[in-house]
Scaffold this motif. Structure first.
Motif, short mmCIF file in Angstrom:
data_model
loop_
_atom_site.label_atom_id
_atom_site.label_comp_id
_atom_site.label_asym_id
_atom_site.label_seq_id
_atom_site.Cartn_x
_atom_site.Cartn_y
_atom_site.Cartn_z
N SER A 18 -1.84 -17.52 4.64
CA SER A 18 -3.19 -17.24 5.12
C SER A 18 -3.76 -18.45 5.87
O SER A 18 -3.76 -19.57 5.36
CB SER A 18 -4.10 -16.89 3.94
N GLY A 19 -4.23 -18.20 7.08
CA GLY A 19 -4.80 -19.27 7.90
C GLY A 19 -3.84 -19.80 8.94
O GLY A 19 -4.27 -20.47 9.89
N LEU A 20 -2.54 -19.49 8.82
CA LEU A 20 -1.56 -19.96 9.81
C LEU A 20 -1.43 -19.01 11.00
O LEU A 20 -0.88 -19.37 12.03
CB LEU A 20 -0.19 -20.15 9.15
N GLY A 21 -1.92 -17.78 10.85
CA GLY A 21 -1.87 -16.83 11.95
C GLY A 21 -0.49 -16.25 12.19
O GLY A 21 0.49 -16.66 11.57
N TYR A 22 -0.42 -15.28 13.13
CA TYR A 22 0.84 -14.62 13.48
C TYR A 22 1.60 -14.25 12.21
O TYR A 22 2.70 -14.73 11.94
CB TYR A 22 1.68 -15.52 14.39
N TYR A 23 1.00 -13.34 11.45
CA TYR A 23 1.48 -13.05 10.09
C TYR A 23 2.82 -12.33 10.04
O TYR A 23 3.45 -12.28 8.99
CB TYR A 23 0.40 -12.26 9.32
N SER A 24 3.26 -11.79 11.18
CA SER A 24 4.58 -11.19 11.19
C SER A 24 5.64 -12.24 10.87
O SER A 24 6.73 -11.91 10.36
CB SER A 24 4.87 -10.55 12.55
N ARG A 25 5.35 -13.52 11.15
CA ARG A 25 6.29 -14.59 10.81
C ARG A 25 6.53 -14.64 9.30
O ARG A 25 7.67 -14.81 8.85
CB ARG A 25 5.76 -15.95 11.30
N ALA A 26 5.47 -14.51 8.53
CA ALA A 26 5.60 -14.56 7.07
C ALA A 26 6.37 -13.35 6.55
O ALA A 26 7.23 -13.48 5.66
CB ALA A 26 4.22 -14.64 6.42
N ARG A 27 6.09 -12.19 7.11
CA ARG A 27 6.81 -10.99 6.68
C ARG A 27 8.30 -11.11 7.01
O ARG A 27 9.16 -10.74 6.23
CB ARG A 27 6.21 -9.73 7.33
N ASN A 28 8.59 -11.66 8.21
CA ASN A 28 9.99 -11.83 8.60
C ASN A 28 10.69 -12.89 7.75
O ASN A 28 11.89 -12.76 7.46
CB ASN A 28 10.08 -12.21 10.08
N LEU A 29 9.96 -13.95 7.37
CA LEU A 29 10.55 -14.95 6.47
C LEU A 29 11.00 -14.30 5.17
O LEU A 29 12.12 -14.54 4.69
CB LEU A 29 9.53 -16.05 6.16
N HIS A 30 10.13 -13.50 4.60
CA HIS A 30 10.43 -12.84 3.33
C HIS A 30 11.61 -11.89 3.48
O HIS A 30 12.56 -11.91 2.68
CB HIS A 30 9.18 -12.09 2.85
N ARG A 31 11.57 -11.08 4.54
CA ARG A 31 12.65 -10.12 4.79
C ARG A 31 13.96 -10.84 5.07
O ARG A 31 15.03 -10.44 4.58
CB ARG A 31 12.25 -9.23 5.98
N CYS A 32 13.91 -11.91 5.85
CA CYS A 32 15.11 -12.65 6.20
C CYS A 32 15.73 -13.30 4.96
O CYS A 32 16.96 -13.30 4.80
CB CYS A 32 14.77 -13.71 7.25
N SER A 33 14.89 -13.86 4.10
CA SER A 33 15.41 -14.51 2.88
C SER A 33 16.15 -13.49 2.01
O SER A 33 17.20 -13.80 1.43
CB SER A 33 14.27 -15.16 2.09
N GLN A 34 15.63 -12.27 1.95
CA GLN A 34 16.29 -11.24 1.15
C GLN A 34 17.62 -10.82 1.77
O GLN A 34 18.58 -10.55 1.07
CB GLN A 34 15.35 -10.04 1.01
N GLU A 35 17.67 -10.82 3.12
CA GLU A 35 18.91 -10.48 3.79
C GLU A 35 19.97 -11.57 3.59
O GLU A 35 21.16 -11.27 3.41
CB GLU A 35 18.66 -10.27 5.29
#
Length: 371
Positions: free
Chosen positions: A77-94
């Motif tokens: 929160s506060g860093l913006g471009y929140y798709s980056r956070a969702r992709n980090l989470h998804r990528c880590s799981q992959e």
């Protein structure tokens, strides 16, 4: 030419490169990956504060993969471009599922992972595995464009391909030099070969590329890369509703692909463009406004009758990269808690707000409202 460029840059970095940044000197691909994603479209000063926090809470790819997405979004929160956070989470799981928690060791493989583009893949491979992989972020594009005098449209496929070819040709021959060279290239673009007032325009310090830089030779340092005229950002308006019952507030989880996608936010009316020449009459009573929101088909007359008080707050203005938003807050206190709501709506205790990802202007507004 490539060897000369890389060695000159490495020598420069020993005296003028940035030192002491919390993500520097790591060969752990996880640490490199987090820093590279966080630094995309976020100022270094902001990342300096947030990167250590993120690494403390999620120190490994396994910790990130097993974390709840809400916890990741809350820290983002506060860093913006929140798709980056969702992709980090998804990528880590992959990475955990397909690679047993081990990062692929080549840029080509890394680029296949969610949210990792060619330049980020190159950076991870260069820093963590010493692969001779080029990078091409905005700063590097500028450095290479000036050095070779590339004047084409930076967004065109042909120009981008040419810049990748130049970036590859400039790589040092020794794999062991890839981490220091890659960091030097990033630092040089960020601190010396800047969009305005590049160091070569000053007599204070000698740019190591000055004698061979085509843009300097032609006197076009300020003209390369070509700058597009920015369109005036459109302004939108919306009403937001802080709906309270005792120590709980009603929040809506935003759709993944919406602006602030995946975050929790206040219920709102549809965003409408502000058009000065059009004078539309707007409803001003809360009931009419609530009927324009996700609550329109969920509230009964009894629910609306449970509104104890309504207060109109001060307008909040927020600037995105390509638009502006004016939010008119309405603070609503209820006599009883509304039930029978949709799956995207949740009553959340104000004491637990830090556990949820909220848009920064909404978080600031809620914090100020609780004082």
């Amino acid at each position: 030419m490539g060897f000369h460029f890389s060695q000159a840059l490495i020598r420069w970095s020993k005296h003028y490169g940035r030192q002491g940044l919390p993500w520097q000197g790591h060969q752990d691909p996880y640490a490199v990956w987090i820093s590279e994603i966080m630094l995309q479209q976020t100022q270094v000063s902001t990342v300096m504060q947030r990167y250590p926090q993120f690494m403390r809470q999620f120190p490994t790819v396994k910790a990130l993969a097993s974390a709840d997405l809400d916890a990741v979004m809350a820290l983002w929160s506060g860093l913006g471009y929140y798709s980056r956070a969702r992709n980090l989470h998804r990528c880590s799981q992959e990475i955990m599922a397909k690679y047993a928690g081990q990062f692929p060791r080549t840029a080509k493989e890394l680029e296949q992972l969610p949210g990792i583009g060619r330049s980020t893949a190159g950076a991870i491979a260069a820093f963590a595995f010493e692969e001779r992989a080029p990078i091409l972020d905005a700063n590097v594009k500028r450095v290479i464009s000036r050095f070779f005098g590339v004047t084409g449209d930076q967004q065109s496929h042909e120009t981008v391909q040419l810049l990748w070819e130049h970036a590859t040709a400039l790589l040092p021959k020794s794999k062991s030099q890839m981490p220091i060279y890659t960091q030097a290239l990033m630092d040089f673009g960020a601190t010396w070969c800047t969009p305005k007032a590049a160091k070569c325009q000053s007599q204070d310090q000698m740019c190591p590329m000055k004698s061979e830089c085509k843009a300097h030779e032609l006197g076009q340092v300020d003209l390369i890369p070509a700058k597009k005229k920015k369109k005036e950002s459109p302004t939108f308006t919306t009403n937001i509703f802080l709906i309270r019952y005792q120590d709980e507030i009603l929040l809506e989880r935003r759709a993944p692909k919406a602006i602030w996608g995946g975050l929790y936010s206040l219920i709102e009316t549809p965003w409408e463009p502000i058009e000065p020449k059009i004078n539309r009459s707007k409803p001003s009573d809360v009931t009419s406004l609530l009927n324009q929101t996700v609550l329109s088909k969920l509230l009964s007359k009894s629910d609306l009758g449970s509104i104890a008080s309504v207060e109109k707050g001060h307008v909040i203005e927020h600037v995105f990269s390509h638009r502006r938003l004016r939010m008119q807050p309405w603070i609503i206190h209820l006599k009883r808690k509304w039930s029978h709501l949709s799956a995207t709506l949740d009553w959340i205790c104000t004491r637990r707000l830090k556990e949820y990802g909220l848009p920064q202007p909404i978080r600031v507004f809620l914090e100020s409202s609780s004082r």
